[in-house]
Design an enzyme around this catalytic site. Structure first.
Site, mmCIF file in Angstrom:
data_model
loop_
_atom_site.group_PDB
_atom_site.id
_atom_site.type_symbol
_atom_site.label_atom_id
_atom_site.label_comp_id
_atom_site.label_asym_id
_atom_site.label_seq_id
_atom_site.Cartn_x
_atom_site.Cartn_y
_atom_site.Cartn_z
ATOM 1 N N SER A 46 91.006 67.910 111.308
ATOM 2 C CA SER A 46 90.391 66.629 111.043
ATOM 3 C C SER A 46 91.114 65.796 109.975
ATOM 4 O O SER A 46 90.899 64.588 109.909
ATOM 5 C CB SER A 46 88.937 66.835 110.598
ATOM 6 O OG SER A 46 88.881 67.536 109.373
ATOM 7 N N LYS A 81 91.460 62.113 101.396
ATOM 8 C CA LYS A 81 90.718 62.179 102.658
ATOM 9 C C LYS A 81 89.366 61.511 102.440
ATOM 10 O O LYS A 81 88.742 61.707 101.388
ATOM 11 C CB LYS A 81 90.556 63.650 103.078
ATOM 12 C CG LYS A 81 89.858 63.842 104.426
ATOM 13 C CD LYS A 81 89.857 65.310 104.859
ATOM 14 C CE LYS A 81 89.200 65.509 106.221
ATOM 15 N NZ LYS A 81 89.179 66.916 106.656
ATOM 16 N N SER A 111 91.654 72.333 109.433
ATOM 17 C CA SER A 111 91.880 70.890 109.281
ATOM 18 C C SER A 111 92.931 70.471 108.264
ATOM 19 O O SER A 111 93.281 69.301 108.208
ATOM 20 C CB SER A 111 90.567 70.190 108.959
ATOM 21 O OG SER A 111 89.837 70.029 110.146
HETATM 22 N N1 GLN Z 1 88.908 71.731 114.700
HETATM 23 C C1 GLN Z 1 87.921 72.460 113.975
HETATM 24 C C2 GLN Z 1 86.553 71.877 114.221
HETATM 25 O O1 GLN Z 1 86.474 70.913 114.899
HETATM 26 C C3 GLN Z 1 88.235 72.514 112.504
HETATM 27 C C4 GLN Z 1 87.856 71.290 111.768
HETATM 28 C C5 GLN Z 1 87.979 71.431 110.272
HETATM 29 O O2 GLN Z 1 88.656 72.318 109.757
HETATM 30 N N2 GLN Z 1 87.290 70.558 109.582
HETATM 31 O O3 GLN Z 1 85.577 72.348 113.749
#
Ligand code: GLN
Length: 492
Positions: A154, A79, A178
């Site tokens: 994400s 990532k 995410s």
């Molecule tokens: N969708 C969640 C957010 O926007 C989780 C994102 C994540 O786990 N990085 O914060």
């Protein structure tokens, strides 16, 4: 060989050790696939072909010399939130479009030490804020199961790359789902470890008390191999815990599903917006686990309504603090021709950050400001404790807790949900981060549009082995994790 991308991590390891193929052949095979297929999926931000081939040759030499370990020569995608020395690390942001880290994240360094070959860096929502990967400066990634849908976020690039067989496995990070939600949207297995299990050193911070890296792959077995590399104490991360790690591969059969008590939170299955197909597939998977000997127990998680408001105060508050470092002065994007220092700060940040990130910085700064701090931030911290206690109470009577990973399957690209609609989609994942618990997603079937559905199992602290083991046994008895999207079946 045309089907190297169909092999599991264990098969890759055995094939490399037994000289059935070399790491160079394997790496070239993946690079060719990326070249042919990724124009449609758009999972990679950076492909590091040259370095990958050099690494592959070095690992082939190690295999020949008999100094290889179990994953030597196996390719991986990281990532783009993990710092990689000499390779750009963007976190999906214009702010870091030119950023080349002077050091490797611990997770990356451990991967290199284990002989993993880095194919490249994969797309993500900007600074990990989002649930679709559309918040990336580099544009949207497509879901391999249906290219007009998102892969989730994400860690959407990680999920899409693995689901399209453009990497055998990938690293992800999970601040509020995410790893689990994109794994669910793309039909993969993904593990969010206990907070403190995996080092955050060199992982660009979103919300430091919630962020945790973990593996994303086709199966629990594949994830276990990567967990063996990622997990462990790191003196460079003060929140990483000094606690022996398990051998996650050796423990894959360590937990018996027979007699396993699975808690079914009654609040979770009555959430407005829970898709009927998702509900049905999750219930079927629980039925299967019951047939395998698990005992389903209805439980109460009384704090469910508080998850979204609590997370969406704490995460932006921490983000607003973490993202202060991007000021146009030290590194990252710098606005041109500033008239003074204030102008430099303001324009660097408003030109360098995307809309969602700016929105969260504003919310977070507001929640932390004098006068509102007690009413919002401190209150959210108190509720966070209640959420944790709610889970701990549940774990007095059950071994794991079952939930969907997300209330829906993958959204359409460009669906343009309102922030509130989008945030409500995180209902099943964010409490786990607030409590610091581990949880896993496993694919359990498809909806009427042939988009994958995921089952989430939440465990007590440090129960990663147990979660991987339960899913491994489910995967020995079912074949959802072996299903491939049409685009993954294409040969390069
Ligand atoms: N969708 C969640 C957010 O926007 C989780 C994102 C994540 O786990 N990085 O914060």
């Amino acid at each position: 060989m045309t089907d190297l991308h169909r092999l599991s991590i264990r098969e890759l390891s055995e094939g490399l050790a037994g000289a059935k193929f070399s790491s160079r052949e394997l790496t070239e095979h993946y690079l060719k696939r990326i070249e042919k297929i990724d124009a449609q999926v758009k999972s990679y931000v950076t492909v590091t072909a040259e370095q990958a081939l050099a690494q592959a040759d070095a690992t082939d030499a190690a295999i020949k010399a008999g100094t290889a370990s179990v994953l030597t020569g196996v390719p991986i995608a990281h990532k783009d939130i993990f710092c990689t020395q000499g390779i750009k690390t963007t976190a999906g942001s214009k702010m870091l479009d030119n950023f080349i880290s002077p050091y490797d994240a611990t997770v990356v360094a451990k991967g290199k030490a284990a002989g993993l070959v880095t194919l490249g860096k994969v797309n993500m929502d900007e600074f990990a804020m989002g649930s679709t990967s559309e918040n990336s400066y580099y544009g949207a990634t497509a879901n391999p199961w249906n290219l007009s849908h998102v892969p989730g976020g994400s860690s959407g690039g990680s999920a899409a790359a693995v689901a399209a067989d453009l990497a055998p496995f990938a690293t992800g990070t999970d601040t509020g789902g995410s790893i689990r939600q994109p794994a669910s949207f793309c039909g993969l297995t993904g593990l969010k470890p206990t907070y403190g299990r995996v080092s955050r050193f060199g992982m660009i911070a979103y919300a430091s008390s919630l962020d945790q890296g973990g593996p994303m792959a086709r199966s629990a077995e594949d994830c276990a191999y990567l967990m063996n590399v990622m997990a462990g104490h790191d003196a460079k991360d003060s929140t990483s815990v000094e606690k022996d790690i398990d051998n996650y591969v050796a423990n894959l059969n360590g937990t018996s599903v027979k007699g396993l008590r699975i808690g079914i939170p009654k609040q979770y299955f009555n959430v407005a917006g829970l898709d009927a197909d998702v509900k049905a597939r999750v219930e079927e998977s629980l039925k299967k686990l019951e047939e395998m000997g698990a005992i389903l127990v209805e439980i109460d998680l009384t704090m469910t309504d508080a998850y979204v408001p609590t997370y969406y105060l704490i995460a932006p508050a921490e983000a607003s603090s973490n993202l202060q470092r991007f000021d146009g002065v030290r590194y990252g994007y710098r606005a041109e021709n500033p008239v003074d220092l204030m102008d430099l700060y303001k324009r660097s940040r408003s030109e360098g950050f995307g809309k969602e990130v700016q929105q969260r910085i504003l919310i977070g700064t507001y929640a932390l400001s004098a006068g509102y701090y007690d009413a919002y931030y401190v209150k959210a911290q108190k509720v966070r404790r209640l959420i944790q206690q709610d889970f701990l109470k549940a774990f007095e009577s059950v071994d794991v807790i079952a939930a969907p990973a997300a209330p829906t399957t993958a959204y359409k690209i460009g669906a343009n949900l309102s922030p509130v609609e989008m945030y409500l989609g995180d209902i099943y994942t964010i409490a786990v981060n607030l409590a610091g618990l581990p949880a896993i997603n496993a694919p359990v079937g498809f909806d009427k549009d042939n988009l994958p559905v995921g089952l989430q199992l939440i465990g007590n602290y440090w129960s990663e082995s147990q979660l991987l083991s339960v899913v491994h046994q489910y995967q020995q008895a079912t074949d959802w994790h072996t299903k491939r999207a049409a685009i993954a079946e294409e040969n390069a």
